[in-house]
Scaffold this motif. Sequence first.
Motif, PDB file in Angstrom:
ATOM      1  N   LYS A  96      33.601  92.495  13.746  1.00 48.34           N
ATOM      2  CA  LYS A  96      33.968  91.071  13.175  1.00 48.34           C
ATOM      3  C   LYS A  96      33.404  91.151  11.788  1.00 48.34           C
ATOM      4  O   LYS A  96      32.415  91.958  11.441  1.00 48.34           O
ATOM      5  CB  LYS A  96      33.396  90.167  14.115  1.00 48.34           C
ATOM      6  CG  LYS A  96      33.920  90.011  15.382  1.00 48.34           C
ATOM      7  CD  LYS A  96      33.211  88.968  16.186  1.00 48.34           C
ATOM      8  CE  LYS A  96      33.831  88.985  17.685  1.00 48.34           C
ATOM      9  NZ  LYS A  96      33.310  87.965  18.627  1.00 48.34           N
ATOM     10  N   GLU A 146      35.057  85.212  15.213  1.00 49.88           N
ATOM     11  CA  GLU A 146      36.491  85.454  15.307  1.00 49.88           C
ATOM     12  C   GLU A 146      36.809  86.859  14.601  1.00 49.88           C
ATOM     13  O   GLU A 146      36.282  87.214  13.605  1.00 49.88           O
ATOM     14  CB  GLU A 146      37.458  84.426  14.714  1.00 49.88           C
ATOM     15  CG  GLU A 146      37.031  83.145  15.491  1.00 49.88           C
ATOM     16  CD  GLU A 146      38.288  82.001  15.088  1.00 49.88           C
ATOM     17  OE1 GLU A 146      39.080  82.250  14.371  1.00 49.88           O
ATOM     18  OE2 GLU A 146      38.131  80.839  15.388  1.00 49.88           O
ATOM     19  N   PHE A 147      37.510  87.570  15.232  1.00 50.25           N
ATOM     20  CA  PHE A 147      38.098  88.750  14.658  1.00 50.25           C
ATOM     21  C   PHE A 147      39.274  88.104  13.423  1.00 50.25           C
ATOM     22  O   PHE A 147      39.788  87.350  13.494  1.00 50.25           O
ATOM     23  CB  PHE A 147      39.038  89.884  15.475  1.00 50.25           C
ATOM     24  CG  PHE A 147      38.023  90.525  16.452  1.00 50.25           C
ATOM     25  CD1 PHE A 147      37.207  91.491  16.105  1.00 50.25           C
ATOM     26  CD2 PHE A 147      37.796  90.109  17.832  1.00 50.25           C
ATOM     27  CE1 PHE A 147      36.497  92.042  17.009  1.00 50.25           C
ATOM     28  CE2 PHE A 147      36.841  90.828  18.620  1.00 50.25           C
ATOM     29  CZ  PHE A 147      36.187  91.686  18.168  1.00 50.25           C
TER      30      PHE A 147
END
Length: 394
Positions: A96, A146-147
């Motif tokens: 990430k 979040e990616f």
Amino acid sequence: MSYFKPYIDEKGIHIPRYTDIVEDLVENAKSIFGSDVYLENDSQDYEIISAQASKLYDAMELLQSVYENRSPKTASGSALDSIVKINGMKRKVKTKSTCDVFLTGTPKTQITDGIAEDIQGVKWDLPKIVRIPESGKLTVTAICQEFDHTAKANEICKIGTPTAGWESVINRQDAIKGQAFETDGNLRARQSISTCKPSKTVLEGTIGGIAEISGVIRQRVYENFDSAPDENGIPGHSIAVVVEGGDNQEIAKEIYLRKTPGTGTYGTEKIAVTTLDCYGKEQQIMISFFRPVYKDIFVTITIKALYGYTVELEEKIKQNVTEYLNGLRIGDNLSISALWGVALYAMQDLKIPSFSIVEVKAGTERQNQKTEDMEILFQEVTKGKIENIEIVVL
């Protein structure tokens, strides 16, 4: 070339070609059924020979792949994963985005499982425990929850978990975008660097150790042997480490573990590393290093369109230049002649050119570009954007 048995010599493995196998099977068939047997391409007998040859050649290619998978230079996939374990490495998984954030607050305030938010409402995790020092301010590395999400400078500005004594959070630079699952090529390159970890020179060992840290994309280590500051302003008997990506604490710890005793560290980021002395008592050592300063580069390429020039080719030129600018090492100067080269390689065939280059200019401002090479400071790195590349067609 005629058929031969696979063999291995000082140059590696050698296998016959598919056509060699077919020709050998055809000759064998003629020796058995007679030279007048019809074995042309349109015959059924030839088709079965061709099918058999294809299966044999598949086995030959597998044999070659197995042989090549014994070396990190040629291995791929799971075979490469197994080989690099010898160096104590493993393939980096998808990560990430990370970002250094500046915190302020009341001295001695402890933030546990703190979360910051950006202007889009996406959460960024702080280290599990953060203690605000006596100065009332510090910098830590936040990891996006979040990616495939990133943030520009000053966008991470909200406190997601209000804590008494924690006053503000802000990111002064763009976040470092998370990396995709590590490719074979990148893993091979990192394996080559990793062999420096047990090296005879401490500097190479430091480079190898930092390269192993999760999230680190690029790094550069400078050393000043002399007593006086050098041309980069690095103090005497000190090292200056410039790192893109990775966690501040992990980087500082790696520098502390690998630098020689008495060597100073130089940089704008100052991180406290907690160690134990010979009596088991905790002590803090301040380690300094740099984060890269990004230099947005504007490029103007003037070309003469020739037969076969298309809009797609123009976009390919821009893409090549952008990738080149983003691929330079930290501290590398920008070569104008190199820009000529990467632009030319947008063509499929240099022997049949679809455009010719008239002039290439570059600069840190759109209105102030020159045809000379550009000097980049030791802690700076070039940054390319498609929108900053202009193609002028005559």
